[in-house]
Design a protein around this motif. Structure first.
Motif, mmCIF file in Angstrom:
data_model
loop_
_atom_site.group_PDB
_atom_site.id
_atom_site.type_symbol
_atom_site.label_atom_id
_atom_site.label_comp_id
_atom_site.label_asym_id
_atom_site.label_seq_id
_atom_site.Cartn_x
_atom_site.Cartn_y
_atom_site.Cartn_z
ATOM 1 N N PHE A 1 49.722 40.920 45.242
ATOM 2 C CA PHE A 1 49.426 42.356 45.279
ATOM 3 C C PHE A 1 50.695 43.204 45.157
ATOM 4 O O PHE A 1 50.612 44.385 44.843
ATOM 5 C CB PHE A 1 48.709 42.723 46.587
ATOM 6 C CG PHE A 1 47.272 42.288 46.641
ATOM 7 C CD1 PHE A 1 46.273 43.065 46.064
ATOM 8 C CD2 PHE A 1 46.906 41.111 47.272
ATOM 9 C CE1 PHE A 1 44.945 42.676 46.116
ATOM 10 C CE2 PHE A 1 45.581 40.713 47.334
ATOM 11 C CZ PHE A 1 44.598 41.489 46.753
ATOM 12 N N GLU A 2 51.863 42.629 45.438
ATOM 13 C CA GLU A 2 53.100 43.408 45.470
ATOM 14 C C GLU A 2 53.567 43.789 44.069
ATOM 15 O O GLU A 2 53.595 42.964 43.173
ATOM 16 C CB GLU A 2 54.207 42.621 46.184
ATOM 17 C CG GLU A 2 55.477 43.410 46.284
ATOM 18 C CD GLU A 2 56.225 43.142 47.567
ATOM 19 O OE1 GLU A 2 57.408 43.504 47.584
ATOM 20 O OE2 GLU A 2 55.662 42.629 48.526
ATOM 21 N N ASN B 1 41.212 37.866 48.612
ATOM 22 C CA ASN B 1 41.311 38.615 47.349
ATOM 23 C C ASN B 1 41.007 40.091 47.503
ATOM 24 O O ASN B 1 40.934 40.810 46.516
ATOM 25 C CB ASN B 1 40.341 38.028 46.309
ATOM 26 C CG ASN B 1 40.845 36.740 45.730
ATOM 27 O OD1 ASN B 1 42.034 36.474 45.708
ATOM 28 N ND2 ASN B 1 39.929 35.917 45.263
ATOM 29 N N VAL B 2 40.792 40.550 48.742
ATOM 30 C CA VAL B 2 40.377 41.938 48.977
ATOM 31 C C VAL B 2 41.466 42.725 49.696
ATOM 32 O O VAL B 2 42.078 42.238 50.647
ATOM 33 C CB VAL B 2 39.066 41.970 49.809
ATOM 34 C CG1 VAL B 2 38.682 43.396 50.164
ATOM 35 C CG2 VAL B 2 37.943 41.284 49.050
ATOM 36 N N VAL B 3 41.697 43.934 49.229
ATOM 37 C CA VAL B 3 42.602 44.864 49.905
ATOM 38 C C VAL B 3 41.754 46.078 50.297
ATOM 39 O O VAL B 3 40.954 46.564 49.499
ATOM 40 C CB VAL B 3 43.811 45.259 49.022
ATOM 41 C CG1 VAL B 3 43.396 45.956 47.752
ATOM 42 C CG2 VAL B 3 44.813 46.078 49.793
ATOM 43 N N ASP B 4 41.912 46.519 51.547
ATOM 44 C CA ASP B 4 41.071 47.598 52.065
ATOM 45 C C ASP B 4 41.897 48.539 52.921
ATOM 46 O O ASP B 4 42.596 48.108 53.828
ATOM 47 C CB ASP B 4 39.923 47.016 52.885
ATOM 48 C CG ASP B 4 38.890 48.059 53.301
ATOM 49 O OD1 ASP B 4 38.987 49.223 52.864
ATOM 50 O OD2 ASP B 4 37.982 47.696 54.066
ATOM 51 N N VAL B 5 41.804 49.823 52.618
ATOM 52 C CA VAL B 5 42.523 50.849 53.370
ATOM 53 C C VAL B 5 41.651 51.390 54.503
ATOM 54 O O VAL B 5 42.149 51.938 55.467
ATOM 55 C CB VAL B 5 42.985 51.976 52.414
ATOM 56 C CG1 VAL B 5 43.597 53.137 53.155
ATOM 57 C CG2 VAL B 5 43.958 51.405 51.398
ATOM 58 N N GLY B 6 40.334 51.225 54.383
ATOM 59 C CA GLY B 6 39.438 51.698 55.416
ATOM 60 C C GLY B 6 38.993 53.137 55.232
ATOM 61 O O GLY B 6 38.394 53.726 56.125
ATOM 62 N N GLY C 1 39.278 47.268 47.241
ATOM 63 C CA GLY C 1 39.239 46.617 45.948
ATOM 64 C C GLY C 1 39.459 45.129 46.024
ATOM 65 O O GLY C 1 39.860 44.596 47.052
ATOM 66 N N LYS C 2 39.202 44.485 44.900
ATOM 67 C CA LYS C 2 39.315 43.037 44.807
ATOM 68 C C LYS C 2 40.275 42.679 43.679
ATOM 69 O O LYS C 2 40.255 43.306 42.619
ATOM 70 C CB LYS C 2 37.929 42.447 44.528
ATOM 71 C CG LYS C 2 37.893 40.942 44.545
ATOM 72 C CD LYS C 2 36.476 40.440 44.429
ATOM 73 C CE LYS C 2 36.473 38.924 44.543
ATOM 74 N NZ LYS C 2 35.130 38.371 44.463
#
Length: 153
Positions: free
Chosen positions: A55-56, A118-123, A129-130
């Motif tokens: 992700f970076e 595989n998921v990033v979530d800001v809340g 997103g995936k």
């Protein structure tokens, strides 16, 4: 520090096999050779581009052309930063071309999210997103594409 942690994780299967072999009353199980142990660790732990570090980097956002999009990874935390134009919450999808920056004024932003597999979530209900092969597909259908050759922010 990341290199040291990676080395520890690569050697973990070998250490576990050696410990099991030393337990009284247990049948001895031959440990995997170091090379096989390292390959197994890479496959099981997702190293080689499958971990959070994928992700970076810097991204292109088609909903906001020329605006900066960056993610820095610290463990399971995703630290987002970037630029947009206009006031926060503006409905118009605008990019960061010279004309748009002149008309709407550039602003910077930053926020934090969490990575789980595989998921990033800001809340916030928006930035969830995936990971897809070369970027992040957000719930609204937008896809940030990772820019090749871009280092950490």
């Amino acid at each position: 520090m990341m290199m040291r942690a990676g080395l520890q994780l690569l050697l973990a299967p070998l250490a576990l096999a050696l410990l099991l072999a030393a337990v009284p009353g247990r049948a001895w199980v031959a440990p995997l050779p170091l090379a096989q142990s390292a390959v197994l660790s890479v496959a099981l732990l997702g190293f080689g581009g499958g971990g959070n570090e994928r992700f970076e980097g810097a991204y292109a956002d088609p909903f906001h052309p020329l605006c900066e999009r960056r993610i820095r990874v610290e463990g399971d935390r995703a630290l987002f930063s970037g630029t947009d134009v206009g006031p926060k919450g503006m409905e118009e999808r605008a990019g960061c071309s010279a004309e748009e920056v002149e008309r709407l004024k550039l602003r910077q932003w930053a926020f934090e999210g969490t990575i789980r597999g595989n998921v990033v979530d800001v809340g916030d209900g928006v930035h969830n997103g995936k990971w897809e092969s070369n970027g992040i597909r957000w719930n609204d259908g937008n896809k940030w594409t990772k820019q090749q050759g871009q280092g950490s922010p």
